[in-house]
Design an enzyme around this catalytic site. Structure first.
Site, PDB file in Angstrom:
ATOM      1  N   LYS A 115      40.894  76.281 -76.614  1.00  0.00           N
ATOM      2  CA  LYS A 115      40.382  75.877 -76.139  1.00  0.00           C
ATOM      3  C   LYS A 115      38.582  77.006 -76.593  1.00  0.00           C
ATOM      4  O   LYS A 115      37.552  76.464 -77.005  1.00  0.00           O
ATOM      5  CB  LYS A 115      39.427  74.578 -75.080  1.00  0.00           C
ATOM      6  N   THR A 116      38.572  78.157 -75.899  1.00  0.00           N
ATOM      7  CA  THR A 116      37.373  79.359 -76.327  1.00  0.00           C
ATOM      8  C   THR A 116      37.711  80.534 -77.480  1.00  0.00           C
ATOM      9  O   THR A 116      36.852  79.697 -77.750  1.00  0.00           O
ATOM     10  CB  THR A 116      38.090  80.339 -74.858  1.00  0.00           C
TER      11      THR A 116
ATOM     12  N   ASP B 252      31.469  76.042 -72.799  1.00  0.00           N
ATOM     13  CA  ASP B 252      33.530  76.332 -72.239  1.00  0.00           C
ATOM     14  C   ASP B 252      33.306  76.267 -70.812  1.00  0.00           C
ATOM     15  O   ASP B 252      32.389  75.545 -70.551  1.00  0.00           O
ATOM     16  CB  ASP B 252      33.256  77.684 -72.530  1.00  0.00           C
ATOM     17  N   GLU B 253      34.605  74.953 -70.692  1.00  0.00           N
ATOM     18  CA  GLU B 253      34.437  74.856 -69.252  1.00  0.00           C
ATOM     19  C   GLU B 253      34.007  74.099 -68.582  1.00  0.00           C
ATOM     20  O   GLU B 253      33.631  74.211 -67.509  1.00  0.00           O
ATOM     21  CB  GLU B 253      34.627  76.617 -67.924  1.00  0.00           C
TER      22      GLU B 253
ATOM     23  N   GLN C 132      41.719  71.919 -64.676  1.00  0.00           N
ATOM     24  CA  GLN C 132      41.368  72.908 -64.252  1.00  0.00           C
ATOM     25  C   GLN C 132      39.964  73.360 -63.668  1.00  0.00           C
ATOM     26  O   GLN C 132      38.989  74.026 -63.181  1.00  0.00           O
ATOM     27  CB  GLN C 132      40.922  74.048 -64.981  1.00  0.00           C
TER      28      GLN C 132
ATOM     29  N   ARG D 272      47.841  81.543 -66.265  1.00  0.00           N
ATOM     30  CA  ARG D 272      47.426  82.012 -66.425  1.00  0.00           C
ATOM     31  C   ARG D 272      48.432  83.291 -66.776  1.00  0.00           C
ATOM     32  O   ARG D 272      48.550  84.311 -68.039  1.00  0.00           O
ATOM     33  CB  ARG D 272      47.167  83.182 -65.218  1.00  0.00           C
TER      34      ARG D 272
HETATM   35  P1  ATP Z   1      42.078  78.285 -70.938  1.00  0.00           P
HETATM   36  O1  ATP Z   1      42.267  76.843 -70.173  1.00  0.00           O
HETATM   37  O2  ATP Z   1      43.222  79.147 -69.552  1.00  0.00           O
HETATM   38  O3  ATP Z   1      40.578  78.000 -70.924  1.00  0.00           O
HETATM   39  P2  ATP Z   1      42.157  78.117 -73.957  1.00  0.00           P
HETATM   40  O4  ATP Z   1      42.384  77.102 -74.113  1.00  0.00           O
HETATM   41  O5  ATP Z   1      41.145  78.446 -73.440  1.00  0.00           O
HETATM   42  O6  ATP Z   1      42.615  78.310 -72.356  1.00  0.00           O
HETATM   43  P3  ATP Z   1      42.813  80.319 -75.080  1.00  0.00           P
HETATM   44  O7  ATP Z   1      42.176  81.276 -74.407  1.00  0.00           O
HETATM   45  O8  ATP Z   1      41.485  80.143 -76.216  1.00  0.00           O
HETATM   46  O9  ATP Z   1      42.998  78.929 -73.958  1.00  0.00           O
HETATM   47  O10 ATP Z   1      43.725  80.468 -76.083  1.00  0.00           O
HETATM   48  C1  ATP Z   1      45.034  80.986 -75.130  1.00  0.00           C
HETATM   49  C2  ATP Z   1      45.606  81.865 -75.473  1.00  0.00           C
HETATM   50  O11 ATP Z   1      46.532  81.353 -77.101  1.00  0.00           O
HETATM   51  C3  ATP Z   1      45.281  83.196 -76.647  1.00  0.00           C
HETATM   52  O12 ATP Z   1      45.933  84.159 -76.199  1.00  0.00           O
HETATM   53  C4  ATP Z   1      44.475  82.727 -78.048  1.00  0.00           C
HETATM   54  O13 ATP Z   1      44.614  84.324 -78.259  1.00  0.00           O
HETATM   55  C5  ATP Z   1      45.621  81.690 -78.018  1.00  0.00           C
HETATM   56  N1  ATP Z   1      46.064  80.730 -79.328  1.00  0.00           N
HETATM   57  C6  ATP Z   1      44.930  80.245 -79.866  1.00  0.00           C
HETATM   58  N2  ATP Z   1      44.881  79.431 -80.327  1.00  0.00           N
HETATM   59  C7  ATP Z   1      45.952  80.150 -81.662  1.00  0.00           C
HETATM   60  C8  ATP Z   1      46.273  79.990 -83.005  1.00  0.00           C
HETATM   61  N3  ATP Z   1      46.181  79.026 -83.681  1.00  0.00           N
HETATM   62  N4  ATP Z   1      47.396  80.922 -83.195  1.00  0.00           N
HETATM   63  C9  ATP Z   1      47.787  81.885 -82.365  1.00  0.00           C
HETATM   64  N5  ATP Z   1      47.339  82.424 -81.355  1.00  0.00           N
HETATM   65  C10 ATP Z   1      45.937  80.986 -80.581  1.00  0.00           C
HETATM   66 MG    MG Z   2      39.096  79.021 -71.941  1.00  0.00          MG
END
Ligand code: ATP
Ligand code: MG
Length: 677
Positions: A32-33, A213-214, A244, A607
């Site tokens: 998402k981020t 975000d969040e 979360q 995490r």
């Molecule tokens: P959270 O809910 O904990 O905030 P998030 O959904 O924001 O998590 P991110 O932090 O954006 O998730 O991504 C999680 C990990 O996966 C990061 O290391 C990111 O670089 C990697 N990632 C996300 N999308 C891809 C992708 N398409 N290919 C490879 N790596 C990815």
């Molecule tokens: Mg995130």
């Protein structure tokens, strides 16, 4: 040219969806981020002016990290995009539109102490009995209503009635002072944007594209701010995960994310289901745990990172041994996998828990930092209490004496302290001699002299107590803490009962440290304890700038972050879910929201990228007594087959050949430690 091959099809859809509102409601680690980062880059690539882009993050740190990533993707062009927190944005608004709320340009932001003082004064002026109506409660209520953009109802009587009466007076007082408080940073912009057509129109055209975000942790006033800013273009992209949502206790509304389409008409929704962060074992643990919550948006997450290593659960005899085990195991792991310190995180539920862990990692010389907080021994209240202990143990310690001579305030001002210091210099006697006999200092008023005498008596009394042989160091320290009346000092300056309770917890933790020191060394004296502290001093300040550090933080602080190895400690009833001790701060009467506690554990688990280790203790020292502890109910909600061995908590092992070596190293390390002491 940005390479969108680093995104999966669903992520790309979210990135390219720049017309109209869109919600990405997806589980942890699904990118998402990353979507927000790429989306900013994409918008710039599409020719949107960076100054028309706004991305809101939860913390300044998260906003800064996002800025760096976007800069990596698109270069310096991105600098003029606005990446900030809600509060920083509110402040920016008021800096420009101060006149619209009747402020003048150089308004100030009131800190919580000033805020409380103002409310107390107003209550007294209005004839309220501040013993009957605690000004802190009134302050909390005023803040609560302000953050919901509501007014307390005078018809409800009781505390609400008082708040309803004081609230407008307080508003007037702030205006007279040309000041705002923290809640105003959101509430005032909302008020202006909704009421003033011209300003509303201007600002709703300023940010053509808005990202959040969040999103699950936004509250009502933040939502209203967002709606006002997005009014003209309605290009809002929110990302979040209802599982979360962990700030309900601070007014966040998880309903905001579940009802996104009601707030932003015509919203699309995009699901992300692939988790890129964790192995399947870790994911399964998280998924199964969170299934126990009702009223959630059901999501399924998968990962193609394989099954991965089994989870581990270790139950230590007590808190000290739990912390030592974690530190030793962590260094073993680091050697086994030849990784960096920064690949490790230790997560705990409450701030005060960091003390044991900090002691343990320091004993093994492991470099660490406290994320989103202060190291235990740097926390102000801890330093204050330690200064008392130092001054009691060693009257020559002038630094300690001067730190506490007027803390809490005893009417011994800086000038008086200077007079004592000057006299000591002139006469070549130690500072404390003049504290013992303030008559020898010319120019002090009788009032100051008698305060100094009382201060000295306090120190002498506890000096005698601590040096009585066989005395219970922890208990005396507790008594001293009560005598100094820290609680009163905190409550006078802090409206947030949770924070007051936290600071009291930190002080209690110093007494616990003395208790366990005494258990280790039955003949140990106060000065021996203090010497040990200085032998294991905080590492140099500049280490905070160093990158390669183990991260210690609370579960709340870990949101959005990821680490190869995660240790979640204190997996016990009482911490998870966290129960406030009765009578310890007014947080006690807040019912525990078990679902929110479960989400917090879910955040912690998710995490971890490769290895998740849970630990607990069978007993802990609390308030001078050893209390039996039970494993957290959440532990049993994670399927047993995901764990190494079983869930019984016997010493888990690191897999692989490196094990033996690990044993040897741990042993060598202990020898080393012994020889250094
Ligand atoms: P959270 O809910 O904990 O905030 P998030 O959904 O924001 O998590 P991110 O932090 O954006 O998730 O991504 C999680 C990990 O996966 C990061 O290391 C990111 O670089 C990697 N990632 C996300 N999308 C891809 C992708 N398409 N290919 C490879 N790596 C990815
Ligand atoms: Mg995130």
């Amino acid at each position: 040219m940005i390479d969108y091959a680093h995104l999966n099809p669903a992520q790309r859809r979210a990135v390219f969806h720049i017309d109209g509102p869109v919600l990405v409601l997806a589980g942890a680690g699904s990118g998402k981020t990353r979507v927000i980062t790429y989306r900013i880059a994409y918008l710039i690539e599409q020719g949107v002016s960076p100054s028309e882009i706004l991305a809101l993050s939860f913390t300044n740190k998260a906003a800064n990290e996002m800025r760096e990533r976007v800069l990596d993707l698109v270069g310096p062009l991105a600098t003029s995009a606005t990446l900030s927190t809600f509060h920083a944005l509110g402040l920016r608004f008021l800096k420009e539109e101060y006149a619209s709320v009747g402020l003048s340009k150089k308004f100030t932001i009131l800190d919580e102490g000033d805020q409380l003082a103002a409310i107390r004064d107003l209550m007294k002026d209005a004839g309220y009995d501040v013993d009957q109506y605690d000004p802190r409660t009134i302050q909390g209520l005023i803040s609560h209503y302000k953050s919901r953009l509501e007014r307390p109802d005078p018809k409800r009587g009781g505390f609400d009635g008082v708040a309803a009466h004081i609230s407008p007076l307080y508003g007037r007082r702030l205006r007279a002072m040309n000041a705002v408080d923290f809640d105003d940073l959101i509430a005032m912009p909302v008020w202006v944007l909704e009421k003033d057509k011209e300003i509303g129109y201007r600002w709703s055209g300023r940010y053509r594209h808005i990202m959040v975000d969040e999103y699950q942790d936004t509250n009502l006033s933040q939502l209203r701010l967002l709606k006002a800013l997005a009014k003209r273009y309605n290009h809002v992209c929110a990302v979040g995960d209802d599982d979360q949502s962990i700030y309900g206790w601070r007014g966040a509304e998880a309903g905001n994310i579940l009802r996104f389409d009601q707030h932003f008409a015509g919203a699309d929704r995009i699901d992300l289901t692939q988790n890129y962060r964790s192995t399947n074992r870790i994911l399964k643990a998280a998924n199964r745990l969170i299934l126990n919550n009702s009223e959630r948006h059901d999501k399924s997450l998968w990962s193609d990172l394989g099954e991965g290593e089994a989870l581990r659960y270790y139950e230590a005899p007590d808190g000290d041994q739990e912390a030592s085990w974690v530190a030793t195991d962590l260094s073993g792991c680091k050697r086994r996998d030849a990784v960096s310190w920064s690949d490790f995180a230790i997560l705990y539920r409450t701030n005060a828990q960091s003390r044991l862990l900090e002691d343990a990692v320091r004993r093994l010389d492991i470099p660490y930092r406290i994320v989103g907080g202060t190291r235990f021994y740097d926390r102000k209240e801890v330093r204050d209490l330690l200064a008392y202990l130092r001054a009691i143990s060693n009257p020559w310690d002038e630094t300690a004496l001067r730190r506490i001579i007027n803390f809490p305030a005893r009417g011994i001002g800086d000038q008086s302290i200077q007079k004592i210091a000057n006299r000591a210099q002139e006469k070549g006697v130690p500072f404390f001699r003049l504290i013992q006999d303030p008559n020898k200092v010319p120019g002090l008023t009788e009032g100051v002299r008698s305060s100094v005498r009382a201060f000295n008596e306090l120190l002498e009394h506890y000096r005698a107590q601590f040096s009585t042989s066989g005395s219970n160091l922890g208990m005396i320290c507790r008594e001293l803490t009560g005598k100094i009346d820290f609680r009163n000092v905190f409550t006078r300056t802090d409206r947030n009962p949770k924070r007051v309770a936290q600071r009291m917890d930190n002080l209690e933790e110093v007494s616990v440290a003395l208790d366990s020191f005494r258990q280790r060394e039955p003949d140990g004296k106060l000065e021996d304890y203090l010497t040990q502290l200085t032998l294991n001093p905080n590492r140099d300040e500049d280490e905070d700038e160093q990158e390669n550090l183990v991260s210690l933080m609370t579960l709340h602080g870990s949101k959005g972050l990821e680490f190869k190895y995660v240790y979640m400690v204190g997996v016990e009833e009482g911490f998870m879910p966290h129960l406030q001790m009765p009578g310890r701060g007014s947080g006690a009467d807040l019912p525990v929201d078990v679902s929110e506690e479960r989400r917090l554990v879910y955040v912690g688990i998710t995490r971890a990228q490769q290895l998740l280790t849970l630990t607990g203790a069978r007993k802990r020292l609390r308030f001078g007594r050893t209390k039996a502890r039970k494993p957290s109910r959440f532990l049993f909600e994670i399927p047993e087959e995901l764990f190494q061995g079983d869930r019984s908590g016997t010493v888990p092992e690191l897999s692989g050949d490196a094990l033996q070596e690990k044993g040897r190293n741990a042993f060598a390390e202990m020898l080393d430690l012994v020889s250094r002491e």
